[in-house]
Write a protein that holds these residues in place. Structure first.
Motif, PDB file in Angstrom:
ATOM      1  N   ASN A  28       6.028  -5.232  -5.129  1.00 36.07           N
ATOM      2  CA  ASN A  28       5.665  -5.459  -3.742  1.00 36.07           C
ATOM      3  C   ASN A  28       5.533  -6.963  -3.509  1.00 36.07           C
ATOM      4  O   ASN A  28       4.778  -7.656  -4.209  1.00 36.07           O
ATOM      5  N   ASN A  29       6.256  -7.467  -2.512  1.00 30.66           N
ATOM      6  CA  ASN A  29       6.256  -8.907  -2.254  1.00 30.66           C
ATOM      7  C   ASN A  29       4.886  -9.427  -1.831  1.00 30.66           C
ATOM      8  O   ASN A  29       4.505 -10.552  -2.173  1.00 30.66           O
ATOM      9  N   ASP A  30       4.148  -8.628  -1.072  1.00 32.77           N
ATOM     10  CA  ASP A  30       2.820  -9.070  -0.638  1.00 32.77           C
ATOM     11  C   ASP A  30       1.881  -9.266  -1.825  1.00 32.77           C
ATOM     12  O   ASP A  30       1.099 -10.224  -1.872  1.00 32.77           O
ATOM     13  N   ILE A  31       1.958  -8.358  -2.787  1.00 36.72           N
ATOM     14  CA  ILE A  31       1.104  -8.475  -3.973  1.00 36.72           C
ATOM     15  C   ILE A  31       1.497  -9.698  -4.795  1.00 36.72           C
ATOM     16  O   ILE A  31       0.643 -10.470  -5.254  1.00 36.72           O
ATOM     17  N   LEU A  32       2.809  -9.897  -4.974  1.00 37.90           N
ATOM     18  CA  LEU A  32       3.262 -11.071  -5.722  1.00 37.90           C
ATOM     19  C   LEU A  32       2.861 -12.367  -5.017  1.00 37.90           C
ATOM     20  O   LEU A  32       2.455 -13.346  -5.662  1.00 37.90           O
ATOM     21  N   HIS A  33       2.965 -12.371  -3.703  1.00 40.35           N
ATOM     22  CA  HIS A  33       2.570 -13.566  -2.946  1.00 40.35           C
ATOM     23  C   HIS A  33       1.091 -13.877  -3.163  1.00 40.35           C
ATOM     24  O   HIS A  33       0.707 -15.041  -3.358  1.00 40.35           O
ATOM     25  N   GLU A  34       0.259 -12.838  -3.153  1.00 37.36           N
ATOM     26  CA  GLU A  34      -1.175 -13.039  -3.357  1.00 37.36           C
ATOM     27  C   GLU A  34      -1.459 -13.539  -4.769  1.00 37.36           C
ATOM     28  O   GLU A  34      -2.298 -14.429  -4.978  1.00 37.36           O
ATOM     29  N   ILE A  35      -0.750 -13.002  -5.747  1.00 32.46           N
ATOM     30  CA  ILE A  35      -0.958 -13.422  -7.138  1.00 32.46           C
ATOM     31  C   ILE A  35      -0.597 -14.896  -7.312  1.00 32.46           C
ATOM     32  O   ILE A  35      -1.359 -15.682  -7.895  1.00 32.46           O
ATOM     33  N   PHE A  36       0.551 -15.294  -6.785  1.00 29.22           N
ATOM     34  CA  PHE A  36       0.984 -16.680  -6.973  1.00 29.22           C
ATOM     35  C   PHE A  36       0.174 -17.658  -6.121  1.00 29.22           C
ATOM     36  O   PHE A  36       0.121 -18.849  -6.428  1.00 29.22           O
ATOM     37  N   THR A  37      -0.460 -17.145  -5.078  1.00 32.17           N
ATOM     38  CA  THR A  37      -1.359 -18.001  -4.305  1.00 32.17           C
ATOM     39  C   THR A  37      -2.520 -18.476  -5.166  1.00 32.17           C
ATOM     40  O   THR A  37      -2.958 -19.632  -5.084  1.00 32.17           O
ATOM     41  N   TRP A  38      -3.006 -17.592  -6.025  1.00 33.47           N
ATOM     42  CA  TRP A  38      -4.114 -17.953  -6.913  1.00 33.47           C
ATOM     43  C   TRP A  38      -3.669 -18.852  -8.063  1.00 33.47           C
ATOM     44  O   TRP A  38      -4.508 -19.440  -8.757  1.00 33.47           O
ATOM     45  N   LEU A  39      -2.377 -18.957  -8.274  1.00 33.46           N
ATOM     46  CA  LEU A  39      -1.863 -19.786  -9.364  1.00 33.46           C
ATOM     47  C   LEU A  39      -1.482 -21.196  -8.911  1.00 33.46           C
ATOM     48  O   LEU A  39      -0.982 -21.987  -9.710  1.00 33.46           O
ATOM     49  N   ARG A  40      -1.717 -21.510  -7.647  1.00 36.35           N
ATOM     50  CA  ARG A  40      -1.384 -22.850  -7.165  1.00 36.35           C
ATOM     51  C   ARG A  40      -2.218 -23.906  -7.883  1.00 36.35           C
ATOM     52  O   ARG A  40      -3.386 -23.673  -8.204  1.00 36.35           O
ATOM     53  N   PRO A  41      -1.642 -25.072  -8.122  1.00 33.59           N
ATOM     54  CA  PRO A  41      -2.413 -26.161  -8.752  1.00 33.59           C
ATOM     55  C   PRO A  41      -3.581 -26.579  -7.866  1.00 33.59           C
ATOM     56  O   PRO A  41      -3.485 -26.584  -6.640  1.00 33.59           O
ATOM     57  N   HIS A  42      -4.693 -26.915  -8.508  1.00 28.48           N
ATOM     58  CA  HIS A  42      -5.868 -27.349  -7.766  1.00 28.48           C
ATOM     59  C   HIS A  42      -5.604 -28.692  -7.095  1.00 28.48           C
ATOM     60  O   HIS A  42      -4.904 -29.556  -7.635  1.00 28.48           O
ATOM     61  N   VAL A  43      -6.205 -28.876  -5.920  1.00 29.25           N
ATOM     62  CA  VAL A  43      -6.060 -30.132  -5.188  1.00 29.25           C
ATOM     63  C   VAL A  43      -6.888 -31.207  -5.874  1.00 29.25           C
ATOM     64  O   VAL A  43      -8.058 -30.998  -6.195  1.00 29.25           O
ATOM     65  N   LEU A  44      -6.270 -32.364  -6.109  1.00 24.49           N
ATOM     66  CA  LEU A  44      -6.967 -33.462  -6.769  1.00 24.49           C
ATOM     67  C   LEU A  44      -7.759 -34.280  -5.761  1.00 24.49           C
ATOM     68  O   LEU A  44      -7.378 -34.407  -4.601  1.00 24.49           O
ATOM     69  N   HIS A  45      -8.864 -34.855  -6.226  1.00 24.77           N
ATOM     70  CA  HIS A  45      -9.660 -35.747  -5.397  1.00 24.77           C
ATOM     71  C   HIS A  45      -9.036 -37.142  -5.427  1.00 24.77           C
ATOM     72  O   HIS A  45      -8.020 -37.384  -6.063  1.00 24.77           O
ATOM     73  N   ASP A  46      -9.689 -38.092  -4.719  1.00 20.62           N
ATOM     74  CA  ASP A  46      -9.155 -39.451  -4.657  1.00 20.62           C
ATOM     75  C   ASP A  46      -9.116 -40.113  -6.031  1.00 20.62           C
ATOM     76  O   ASP A  46      -8.234 -40.905  -6.322  1.00 20.62           O
ATOM     77  N   ASP A  47     -10.088 -39.793  -6.871  1.00 23.38           N
ATOM     78  CA  ASP A  47     -10.154 -40.406  -8.197  1.00 23.38           C
ATOM     79  C   ASP A  47     -10.283 -39.303  -9.249  1.00 23.38           C
ATOM     80  O   ASP A  47     -11.362 -39.061  -9.799  1.00 23.38           O
ATOM     81  N   PRO A  48      -9.186 -38.607  -9.547  1.00 21.96           N
ATOM     82  CA  PRO A  48      -9.271 -37.475 -10.475  1.00 21.96           C
ATOM     83  C   PRO A  48      -9.487 -37.938 -11.909  1.00 21.96           C
ATOM     84  O   PRO A  48      -9.077 -39.029 -12.311  1.00 21.96           O
ATOM     85  N   THR A  49     -10.124 -37.092 -12.673  1.00 15.88           N
ATOM     86  CA  THR A  49     -10.329 -37.372 -14.090  1.00 15.88           C
ATOM     87  C   THR A  49      -9.067 -37.012 -14.863  1.00 15.88           C
ATOM     88  O   THR A  49      -8.223 -36.242 -14.385  1.00 15.88           O
ATOM     89  N   PRO A  50      -8.899 -37.543 -16.074  1.00 20.19           N
ATOM     90  CA  PRO A  50      -7.728 -37.170 -16.883  1.00 20.19           C
ATOM     91  C   PRO A  50      -7.649 -35.672 -17.137  1.00 20.19           C
ATOM     92  O   PRO A  50      -6.547 -35.101 -17.200  1.00 20.19           O
ATOM     93  N   GLU A  51      -8.806 -35.018 -17.263  1.00 13.55           N
ATOM     94  CA  GLU A  51      -8.799 -33.567 -17.489  1.00 13.55           C
ATOM     95  C   GLU A  51      -8.252 -32.830 -16.271  1.00 13.55           C
ATOM     96  O   GLU A  51      -7.479 -31.865 -16.403  1.00 13.55           O
ATOM     97  N   GLU A  52      -8.635 -33.277 -15.066  1.00 14.79           N
ATOM     98  CA  GLU A  52      -8.134 -32.634 -13.848  1.00 14.79           C
ATOM     99  C   GLU A  52      -6.630 -32.836 -13.700  1.00 14.79           C
ATOM    100  O   GLU A  52      -5.906 -31.911 -13.303  1.00 14.79           O
ATOM    101  N   GLU A  53      -6.161 -34.028 -13.998  1.00 13.80           N
ATOM    102  CA  GLU A  53      -4.720 -34.283 -13.926  1.00 13.80           C
ATOM    103  C   GLU A  53      -3.960 -33.430 -14.935  1.00 13.80           C
ATOM    104  O   GLU A  53      -2.867 -32.928 -14.641  1.00 13.80           O
ATOM    105  N   GLU A  54      -4.539 -33.253 -16.119  1.00 13.91           N
ATOM    106  CA  GLU A  54      -3.876 -32.444 -17.143  1.00 13.91           C
ATOM    107  C   GLU A  54      -3.817 -30.978 -16.729  1.00 13.91           C
ATOM    108  O   GLU A  54      -2.793 -30.300 -16.923  1.00 13.91           O
ATOM    109  N   ARG A  55      -4.910 -30.474 -16.144  1.00 13.21           N
ATOM    110  CA  ARG A  55      -4.916 -29.081 -15.678  1.00 13.21           C
ATOM    111  C   ARG A  55      -3.900 -28.870 -14.559  1.00 13.21           C
ATOM    112  O   ARG A  55      -3.227 -27.836 -14.509  1.00 13.21           O
ATOM    113  N   ARG A  56      -3.787 -29.843 -13.665  1.00 14.02           N
ATOM    114  CA  ARG A  56      -2.815 -29.716 -12.577  1.00 14.02           C
ATOM    115  C   ARG A  56      -1.389 -29.735 -13.127  1.00 14.02           C
ATOM    116  O   ARG A  56      -0.526 -28.977 -12.672  1.00 14.02           O
ATOM    117  N   LYS A  57      -1.149 -30.579 -14.119  1.00 12.24           N
ATOM    118  CA  LYS A  57       0.174 -30.635 -14.734  1.00 12.24           C
ATOM    119  C   LYS A  57       0.500 -29.327 -15.443  1.00 12.24           C
ATOM    120  O   LYS A  57       1.631 -28.811 -15.348  1.00 12.24           O
TER     121      LYS A  57
END
Length: 469
Positions: free
Chosen positions: A1-30
């Protein structure tokens, strides 16, 4: 079901970084981006949803630029010199590169561009601006990113005025017109594609005939302009952008006569850097009653005391003024006389410079940074005047060179009692008459405890002759 897949991948989006992200945050986003890329390669069903999540938010325009290169720099983050990238980097006319974008690359660009929703920082340099100009022409004026509701931070950087053929006396004028046309076209291309733009930074704007390309950005709230040379037409256009909440501009006005104009009715913060005698023209233009912060600076080292006083007077018109900053030195001060200009080395009272601000009882921050021959007189009475006028002041920075009259230690007592919210203080100088003033007061004598016949504990002086309780 496309709606279910869309919802699943919505939760897998990379987190938004702040103005001064830490190396750990950048690594998680990568890592999150790499996971989405891996899932896009699993099967065709996963591919569409994974690519939507992967391309939804871009940190910059680099992935878009790489869509038009035949080869990529696999070791670093840059674009290899080849194809369109190499041609534009070589400084050739962008109109010569129609044949360098293949239909395959153009189709690939549109395939991914329709997935982009947010570009965090566009970072338009010489290459990006030329690229987007060409793409805008090829796309016949249509939006390059059709589903991008907002660019949160657009940065445009323009080079200076250059020309060739200096033997021709008309070359500089022609070059300025050509550059003005290119700047206008670039601004029009960007602003027409992002009508929901909130923040725009323009560096190296230079002399421009009009700021009309900014008018389609009806939601523009912050505008930062560096090195602008504005004429009457540009100033009138700027005044008509009523959506602006913050304006930060380093500028110079042309020699043309400026007629009065008003606007910027929703402005809340104003930062101006330019010739001090031209700043009142911009201040007069602002008709907003919501301005809380005003920053004024003159980097020329030539601002006179009279010009500074006029700027402070005009800035005091804003009824909700909460923060005021003035940075303006003057290494040389001259006065006109019958014998011609001569050097002036007399002190002036500091309170006369800031007197128009005394009626703003809600002022929380005052910062004056100025050096001038003769210095500023500032006494205990002046400190008491400021403390009475601004009982709620939090920051008081008076970085000025002192004259003969300077406050004493009693001024600190007055400020401590009258301004309980004061957190940051800088005064020109403090007069200490003797070392006795620095000696802390004697502590009160210790008290002994005596139990009365009724069981009550009463404090009594430890010394018989001391009657102080």
């Amino acid at each position: 079901n496309n709606d279910i897949l869309h919802e699943i991948f919505t939760w897998l989006r990379p987190h938004v970084l702040h103005d001064d992200p830490t190396p750990e945050e950048e690594e998680r986003r990568k890592d999150a981006r790499q996971d989405l890329l891996s899932m896009a390669l699993v099967c065709k069903t996963f591919s569409e949803h994974a690519l939507d999540a992967l391309w939804r938010e871009l940190d910059d325009l680099l992935p878009v630029m790489q869509l038009f290169t035949e080869s990529h720099d696999l070791e670093g983050d840059g674009i290899t010199v080849g194809g369109l990238a190499g041609g534009l980097a070589g400084g050739q006319d962008v109109s010569h590169f129609n044949h360098l974008i293949s239909e395959h690359e153009w189709t690939r660009f549109r395939h991914y561009a329709r997935r982009v929703r947010i570009i965090r920082s566009s970072g338009f340099g010489t290459f990006e601006a030329s690229m987007l100009l060409h793409l805008g022409r090829r796309n016949i004026g249509k939006a390059l990113f059709p589903f991008t509701p907002t660019l949160e931070d657009v940065k445009l950087e323009f080079c200076g005025e250059t020309w060739s053929g200096t033997e021709n006396i008309e070359s500089p004028a022609i070059a300025r017109k050509v550059r003005d046309y290119a700047v206008q076209l670039c601004l029009s291309t960007v602003c027409s594609n992002v009508p929901e733009l909130r923040l725009l930074t323009i560096t190296g704007l230079g002399r421009i005939s009009s700021l009309a390309p900014l008018l389609p950005c009806a939601h523009l709230e912050e505008l930062h302009v560096q090195d602008a040379v504005l004429g009457p037409r540009s100033l009138r256009t700027l005044a008509s952008i009523d959506s602006l909440h913050e304006l930060d501009m380093s500028f110079e006005l042309t020699d043309y006569e400026f007629s009065s104009c008003s606007g910027l009715t929703n402005l809340r913060s104003l930062s101006l850097s330019g010739p001090m005698y031209q700043i009142p023209t911009i201040l007069d233009m602002v008709s907003s009653t919501h301005v809380r912060t005003v920053r004024i600076a003159d980097p020329s080292n030539k601002a006179t005391y009279k010009e500074c006083t006029e700027c402070v007077q005009v800035a005091s018109k804003f009824p909700l003024l909460d923060e005021f900053f003035l940075v303006a030195d003057n290494g040389f001060s001259f006065s006109e006389s019958l014998d011609g200009p001569h050097f002036v080395n007399t002190s002036v009272p500091l309170t006369e410079l800031i007197r128009p601000l005394l009626r703003h009882r809600s002022l929380r921050t005052l910062s004056i940074s100025r050096w001038q021959p003769g210095g500023f007189g500032f006494s205990d009475a002046d400190v008491e005047t400021l403390a009475t006028a601004w009982p709620g002041i939090v920051t008081l920075m008076l970085a000025v060179n002192r004259a003969e009259a300077v406050p004493s230690l009693n001024a600190l007592v007055v400020l401590a009692r009258s301004c309980p919210a004061l957190r940051t203080l800088e005064l020109p100088s403090i007069t200490i008459a003797s070392a006795e003033q620095l000696r802390p007061p004697d502590p009160p004598p210790p008290l002994s405890r005596r139990v009365s016949s009724r069981g009550r504990v009463t404090p009594t002086p430890l010394y018989e002759n001391d009657q102080t309780l």
